[in-house]
Design a protein around this motif. Structure first.
Motif, PDB file in Angstrom:
ATOM      1  N   LEU A  49      33.123  29.046 -17.058  1.00  8.96           N
ATOM      2  CA  LEU A  49      32.612  28.322 -18.229  1.00  8.96           C
ATOM      3  C   LEU A  49      32.075  26.955 -17.834  1.00  8.96           C
ATOM      4  CD1 LEU A  49      35.367  29.253 -20.819  1.00  8.96           C
ATOM      5  CD2 LEU A  49      32.967  29.959 -20.871  1.00  8.96           C
ATOM      6  N   LEU A  50      32.808  26.242 -16.995  1.00  9.36           N
ATOM      7  CA  LEU A  50      32.342  24.935 -16.544  1.00  9.36           C
ATOM      8  C   LEU A  50      31.052  25.078 -15.742  1.00  9.36           C
ATOM      9  CD1 LEU A  50      32.659  21.907 -16.339  1.00  9.36           C
ATOM     10  CD2 LEU A  50      34.202  22.267 -14.389  1.00  9.36           C
ATOM     11  N   GLY A  51      30.975  26.089 -14.898  1.00 11.40           N
ATOM     12  CA  GLY A  51      29.754  26.340 -14.132  1.00 11.40           C
ATOM     13  C   GLY A  51      28.558  26.581 -15.029  1.00 11.40           C
ATOM     14  N   LEU A  52      28.759  27.365 -16.089  1.00 14.97           N
ATOM     15  CA  LEU A  52      27.676  27.602 -17.050  1.00 14.97           C
ATOM     16  C   LEU A  52      27.206  26.301 -17.690  1.00 14.97           C
ATOM     17  CD1 LEU A  52      29.142  30.723 -18.883  1.00 14.97           C
ATOM     18  CD2 LEU A  52      26.972  30.653 -17.661  1.00 14.97           C
ATOM     19  N   LEU A  53      28.162  25.480 -18.072  1.00  9.06           N
ATOM     20  CA  LEU A  53      27.817  24.213 -18.717  1.00  9.06           C
ATOM     21  C   LEU A  53      27.135  23.252 -17.743  1.00  9.06           C
ATOM     22  CD1 LEU A  53      31.040  23.820 -20.868  1.00  9.06           C
ATOM     23  CD2 LEU A  53      28.746  24.454 -21.667  1.00  9.06           C
ATOM     24  N   ILE A  54      27.563  23.250 -16.498  1.00 12.70           N
ATOM     25  CA  ILE A  54      26.920  22.413 -15.480  1.00 12.70           C
ATOM     26  C   ILE A  54      25.475  22.863 -15.260  1.00 12.70           C
ATOM     27  CG2 ILE A  54      26.932  21.863 -13.000  1.00 12.70           C
ATOM     28  CD1 ILE A  54      30.046  21.789 -13.251  1.00 12.70           C
ATOM     29  N   ASP A  55      25.256  24.172 -15.211  1.00  9.37           N
ATOM     30  CA  ASP A  55      23.885  24.690 -15.072  1.00  9.37           C
ATOM     31  C   ASP A  55      23.019  24.302 -16.265  1.00  9.37           C
ATOM     32  OD1 ASP A  55      24.289  25.780 -12.595  1.00  9.37           O
ATOM     33  OD2 ASP A  55      24.319  27.874 -13.277  1.00  9.37           O
ATOM     34  N   ALA A  56      23.587  24.393 -17.466  1.00 10.87           N
ATOM     35  CA  ALA A  56      22.838  24.007 -18.663  1.00 10.87           C
ATOM     36  C   ALA A  56      22.489  22.519 -18.607  1.00 10.87           C
ATOM     37  CB  ALA A  56      23.637  24.328 -19.920  1.00 10.87           C
ATOM     38  N   ALA A  57      23.438  21.687 -18.196  1.00  7.47           N
ATOM     39  CA  ALA A  57      23.179  20.250 -18.088  1.00  7.47           C
ATOM     40  C   ALA A  57      22.079  19.975 -17.060  1.00  7.47           C
ATOM     41  CB  ALA A  57      24.469  19.507 -17.725  1.00  7.47           C
ATOM     42  N   ALA A  58      22.096  20.710 -15.956  1.00  6.21           N
ATOM     43  CA  ALA A  58      21.056  20.533 -14.936  1.00  6.21           C
ATOM     44  C   ALA A  58      19.684  20.888 -15.502  1.00  6.21           C
ATOM     45  CB  ALA A  58      21.375  21.393 -13.709  1.00  6.21           C
ATOM     46  N   MET A  59      19.629  21.938 -16.300  1.00  9.81           N
ATOM     47  CA  MET A  59      18.356  22.312 -16.928  1.00  9.81           C
ATOM     48  C   MET A  59      17.862  21.200 -17.849  1.00  9.81           C
ATOM     49  SD  MET A  59      18.925  26.333 -17.788  1.00  9.81           S
ATOM     50  CE  MET A  59      17.225  26.682 -18.170  1.00  9.81           C
ATOM     51  N   LEU A  60      18.779  20.557 -18.540  1.00 11.51           N
ATOM     52  CA  LEU A  60      18.398  19.494 -19.467  1.00 11.51           C
ATOM     53  C   LEU A  60      17.976  18.217 -18.738  1.00 11.51           C
ATOM     54  CD1 LEU A  60      21.038  19.972 -22.280  1.00 11.51           C
ATOM     55  CD2 LEU A  60      18.634  20.656 -22.263  1.00 11.51           C
ATOM     56  N   ARG A  61      18.287  18.120 -17.474  1.00  8.14           N
ATOM     57  CA  ARG A  61      17.831  16.986 -16.678  1.00  8.14           C
ATOM     58  C   ARG A  61      16.471  17.264 -16.033  1.00  8.14           C
ATOM     59  NH1 ARG A  61      23.383  17.278 -15.071  1.00  8.14           N
ATOM     60  NH2 ARG A  61      24.554  15.602 -16.057  1.00  8.14           N
ATOM     61  N   GLY A  62      15.996  18.483 -16.163  1.00 10.57           N
ATOM     62  CA  GLY A  62      14.756  18.882 -15.511  1.00 10.57           C
ATOM     63  C   GLY A  62      13.521  18.671 -16.361  1.00 10.57           C
TER      64      GLY A  62
ATOM     65  N   ASP B 261      30.813  34.231 -27.676  1.00  7.41           N
ATOM     66  CA  ASP B 261      31.515  35.279 -26.919  1.00  7.41           C
ATOM     67  C   ASP B 261      31.712  34.932 -25.453  1.00  7.41           C
ATOM     68  OD1 ASP B 261      31.959  37.018 -29.062  1.00  7.41           O
ATOM     69  OD2 ASP B 261      30.000  37.989 -28.800  1.00  7.41           O
ATOM     70  N   LEU B 262      31.623  33.651 -25.112  1.00  5.10           N
ATOM     71  CA  LEU B 262      31.763  33.260 -23.711  1.00  5.10           C
ATOM     72  C   LEU B 262      33.187  33.406 -23.200  1.00  5.10           C
ATOM     73  CD1 LEU B 262      29.407  30.172 -23.527  1.00  5.10           C
ATOM     74  CD2 LEU B 262      29.057  32.442 -22.537  1.00  5.10           C
ATOM     75  N   ILE B 263      34.152  33.289 -24.068  1.00  7.61           N
ATOM     76  CA  ILE B 263      35.542  33.435 -23.622  1.00  7.61           C
ATOM     77  C   ILE B 263      35.780  34.869 -23.169  1.00  7.61           C
ATOM     78  CG2 ILE B 263      37.965  33.316 -24.330  1.00  7.61           C
ATOM     79  CD1 ILE B 263      37.043  31.092 -26.323  1.00  7.61           C
ATOM     80  N   GLU B 264      35.384  35.803 -23.997  1.00  7.30           N
ATOM     81  CA  GLU B 264      35.568  37.217 -23.650  1.00  7.30           C
ATOM     82  C   GLU B 264      34.690  37.621 -22.477  1.00  7.30           C
ATOM     83  OE1 GLU B 264      34.696  41.523 -25.650  1.00  7.30           O
ATOM     84  OE2 GLU B 264      35.549  39.985 -26.942  1.00  7.30           O
ATOM     85  N   LEU B 265      33.432  37.208 -22.497  1.00  9.02           N
ATOM     86  CA  LEU B 265      32.490  37.621 -21.452  1.00  9.02           C
ATOM     87  C   LEU B 265      32.850  37.086 -20.075  1.00  9.02           C
ATOM     88  CD1 LEU B 265      29.159  37.250 -23.452  1.00  9.02           C
ATOM     89  CD2 LEU B 265      30.196  39.393 -22.654  1.00  9.02           C
ATOM     90  N   THR B 266      33.547  35.954 -20.035  1.00 12.60           N
ATOM     91  CA  THR B 266      33.933  35.368 -18.744  1.00 12.60           C
ATOM     92  C   THR B 266      35.382  35.661 -18.392  1.00 12.60           C
ATOM     93  OG1 THR B 266      34.597  33.271 -19.741  1.00 12.60           O
ATOM     94  CG2 THR B 266      32.295  33.469 -19.008  1.00 12.60           C
ATOM     95  N   GLY B 267      36.067  36.405 -19.230  1.00  8.71           N
ATOM     96  CA  GLY B 267      37.481  36.675 -18.990  1.00  8.71           C
ATOM     97  C   GLY B 267      38.317  35.405 -19.083  1.00  8.71           C
ATOM     98  N   ASP B 268      37.870  34.475 -19.915  1.00  8.80           N
ATOM     99  CA  ASP B 268      38.550  33.188 -20.114  1.00  8.80           C
ATOM    100  C   ASP B 268      38.703  32.428 -18.801  1.00  8.80           C
ATOM    101  OD1 ASP B 268      39.692  31.124 -21.536  1.00  8.80           O
ATOM    102  OD2 ASP B 268      41.658  32.067 -21.729  1.00  8.80           O
ATOM    103  N   ASP B 269      37.725  32.592 -17.923  1.00  2.00           N
ATOM    104  CA  ASP B 269      37.711  31.914 -16.627  1.00  2.00           C
ATOM    105  C   ASP B 269      37.061  30.546 -16.810  1.00  2.00           C
ATOM    106  OD1 ASP B 269      37.056  30.949 -14.045  1.00  2.00           O
ATOM    107  OD2 ASP B 269      36.935  32.999 -13.264  1.00  2.00           O
TER     108      ASP B 269
END
Length: 71
Positions: A33-46, A21-29
């Protein structure tokens, strides 16, 4: 990776974004979406990588299971 395989992979990954539901929750912004994925990638580097992967894997499997049973 061959072109068809890459295309299929990208379509499947887009489906996961929609399933969450990320498309709807972000208003297809796409910037959000890229920011969310970048944050997730940063967590995986931690330092908490393995713990986070386990948490996300469990949560994702529950969502797949619920979808398969129609819940």
């Amino acid at each position: 990776m061959k072109r068809r395989e890459r295309t299929r992979q990208l379509i499947e990954l887009g489906g996961l974004v929609a399933k969450a539901d990320l498309i709807e929750l972000t208003g297809d912004d796409r910037a959000v979406l890229l920011g969310l994925l970048i944050d997730a990638a940063a967590m995986l580097r931690g330092e908490t990588r393995e713990r986070q992967l386990l948490l996300w894997r469990r949560r994702g499997q529950r969502a797949f299971d619920a979808a398969a049973t129609g819940l």
